[in-house]
Write an enzyme that holds these catalytic residues in place. Structure first.
Site, PDB file in Angstrom:
ATOM      1  N   GLU B 186       4.169  -9.529  -1.329  1.00 56.32           N
ATOM      2  CA  GLU B 186       3.320  -8.418  -0.180  1.00 56.32           C
ATOM      3  C   GLU B 186       4.854  -8.009   0.784  1.00 56.32           C
ATOM      4  O   GLU B 186       4.378  -6.838   1.397  1.00 56.32           O
ATOM      5  CB  GLU B 186       2.380  -9.443   0.675  1.00 56.32           C
ATOM      6  CG  GLU B 186       1.434  -9.621  -0.665  1.00 56.32           C
ATOM      7  CD  GLU B 186      -0.218  -8.633  -0.365  1.00 56.32           C
ATOM      8  OE1 GLU B 186       0.510  -7.960  -1.077  1.00 56.32           O
ATOM      9  OE2 GLU B 186      -1.117  -8.939   0.529  1.00 56.32           O
ATOM     10  N   THR B 240      -1.418   6.579   4.236  1.00 60.23           N
ATOM     11  CA  THR B 240      -1.048   4.726   5.139  1.00 60.23           C
ATOM     12  C   THR B 240       0.025   4.847   6.069  1.00 60.23           C
ATOM     13  O   THR B 240       0.468   3.715   7.532  1.00 60.23           O
ATOM     14  CB  THR B 240       0.084   3.818   3.909  1.00 60.23           C
ATOM     15  OG1 THR B 240      -1.300   3.743   2.874  1.00 60.23           O
ATOM     16  CG2 THR B 240       0.100   2.406   4.277  1.00 60.23           C
TER      17      THR B 240
END
Lengths: 372, 372
Positions: B186, B240
């Site tokens: 991640e 994003t």
């Protein structure tokens, strides 16, 4: 806001200013609850069920670390008592404060004017909610809690009074209405916050989810688990103005996320009865405690001493100056308390007293009553 | 951070940049796990228990309203699969990605370079934690989740891969170590946050209490209660960068206290199985959602439509663009989903698809295995 009368035709709007230190010497202080005739009983006005009741409401710990301003809990075995009687010598629909006593030296500072006394304001609010116009009441307050200690002194008085009024008239008010009555008092004497008055009424841990409408969550700490608070109060007056001024106006996103996550962890730990997690979360506030602790001499050392002595966590109770630590045993609690008292002396040059108390799971309650 | 090799003597430090869109065409990509000889098996290196395993990891919802950045949960019945085999043709201690497939068109965008692929990075991290130097592995990834939907696509791949590696070698890693392995992935592809990977591994609701050391709280939603998520994904790429830039740097104290209290209420509602309270808390974020929702065309109308259709609450899933609503029944969920799809079209001019899914209480799991 309650509209009260000193004479039947002269309404007074209550001022929101703090009146703990105000002394009113003229007597008697009376308060009507509406502009209608005090002798006209409404169809839905309840009759008194008791001639006299005696109630107790516990101390409370607000601003629980990351639970600042929305999470509080009640402490067993220490608090205020209210004795309330139907009194034909008091004008119907009015209330008089007959006596204020208590070991706490500061009890002497409290006014007997019900419009400006925590117990009086809450009692008036409860009478108003019940629509009492035909019965006069007389109230006596016994302070078990000192003022300004960070242990919810004003809330304890208000809770005991609201519950006493409700009891005399047959418990017509809901817990939420009782909190609302107490909140009127808190708003006038210590600020519009329910994190003391809600646990003082309900007991246990209470999360204030919303004020409009009032929305409370009772967080049940598992009955099979023990939780002890070590409460150490130094001989120091926490400068309320400074304590409020110390709060940051703006909070950076990382600190916000951190404190939010710790608040969540604190709530989870309470519900799961996870004492270690509860203590860890209690100790983890990065926003309020770091600003306030330096204003209480020795507080940082006291927290350190508590943790070193085996407490699961430690923070400031309310706005201080009392320090609160949590543990799972009474004997261990006493040892932790001794270390905290020592630390207040060594690090802050302050004398302090410690007490070890269980979580109160009941809240404000009736101690005795005499049927009408 | 993992140190990997493309040739045995040339170490590469992995870059933290996002690589979802990067396409690497040269093959095979291999990765050693240490600078020691790949054929030297350590005394504590586990042997493979299976020759092949197939695993699944669920979609996840992070940034749960006031649970921004620390609370996530898993969604049943939608996610990614990983097939992992002991492969003598892969150099011992190395891993190769043999195939990436899936209905999601974006699966084609994913690199097979294990150093830059979510599943690859997590698998390498798990192999490193296990000390694997003597066995080569081959991995195939089946994407059930589209990228960039706000449903934890990268975390699902990472979770399935880490669990597959652990399974092949006899489950030596703890859940926390598996999360740590997934977190390495991640950190490299979507940012250092565990609120997708932790529920993808553990299932249910997970609160991230701390990162150093990693400290997770599993919040058990009562088994006797049903919880359905209505997930509505519009045909829209959430920008994003804009989504991150929209976050406020500083938060005023009243909003901080409000969101903290709602986070606490959300955690309490989960543990108590209080769906109404859960929905109310989910909808109550005053900090992140009000900044991000306007960047997703129609989102505000979609939330309104969900509530009007009977959802207990609605917010943005992850960083969007998927909207998530909660309800207690599948049929009701479908109706709510229809209203939300209509609202995306009417208010945002966006096509959208809805699905109704249960809370996943299991997390990443083994689907099948072939003994060694």
């Amino acid at each position: 806001m309650a509209i009260c009368l000193q004479s039947p035709l002269k309404p007074i709007s209550l001022s929101p200013q703090s009146t703990h230190s105000a002394v009113f010497k003229s007597k008697p202080f009376i308060c009507n609850l509406s502009l209608s005739s005090p002798n006209t009983q409404l169809a839905n006005e309840p009759d008194p069920v008791f001639t006299s009741v005696r109630t107790f409401a516990p101390a409370t710990i607000a601003n629980l670390g990351p639970g600042f301003d929305f999470l509080g809990c009640a402490v067993d075995g220490v608090g205020d008592f209210v004795s309330l009687s139907v009194d034909p010598s008091v004008h119907p629909g009015q209330i008089a404060i007959a006596n204020i006593s208590g070991a706490a030296a500061s009890a002497k500072k409290l006014t007997k004017n019900p419009l400006f006394n925590c117990a009086g304001i809450a009692a008036i609010a409860a009478m108003k909610l019940l629509g009492i116009r035909s019965v006069g009441l007389s109230l006596s307050l016994e302070k078990g809690l000192p003022l300004g200690s960070g242990l919810g002194s004003s809330a304890a008085s208000a809770a005991a009074a609201a519950v006493a009024v409700n009891e005399i008239f047959g418990r017509k008010l809901s817990a939420s209405e009782l909190v609302q009555a107490g909140l009127e008092s808190e708003a006038k004497v210590s600020g519009y916050h329910a994190d003391n008055i809600a646990p003082a009424i309900l007991g246990g841990f209470v999360l204030i989810r919303n004020y409009e409408p009032l929305d409370l969550m009772e967080l049940k700490f598992p009955v099979e688990k023990e939780l002890f608070f070590v409460l150490v109060s130094p001989d120091f007056e926490a400068p309320t103005k400074k304590m409020r001024a110390a709060l940051p106006e703006e909070i950076g996103m990382p600190h916000h996320v951190w404190n939010c996550s710790q608040a969540g962890a604190l709530v989870a730990a309470v519900l799961m009865g996870d004492l270690e997690g509860l203590g860890k979360a209690l100790s983890s506030d990065l926003i309020v405690e770091p600003r306030r602790a330096p204003l209480i001499p020795g507080m940082e050392g006291v927290k350190k001493a508590a943790i070193e002595a085996g407490a699961f966590g430690c923070t400031i109770s309310g706005a201080g100056p009392t320090a609160v630590a949590v543990t799972d045993g009474e004997e261990r609690g006493r040892e932790i308390g001794e270390r905290m008292v020592e630390a207040f002396w060594k690090e802050g040059n302050l004398k302090a007293v410690a007490m070890v108390k269980r979580l109160d799971r009941v809240g404000a309650r009736v101690v005795s009553s005499i049927p009408g």
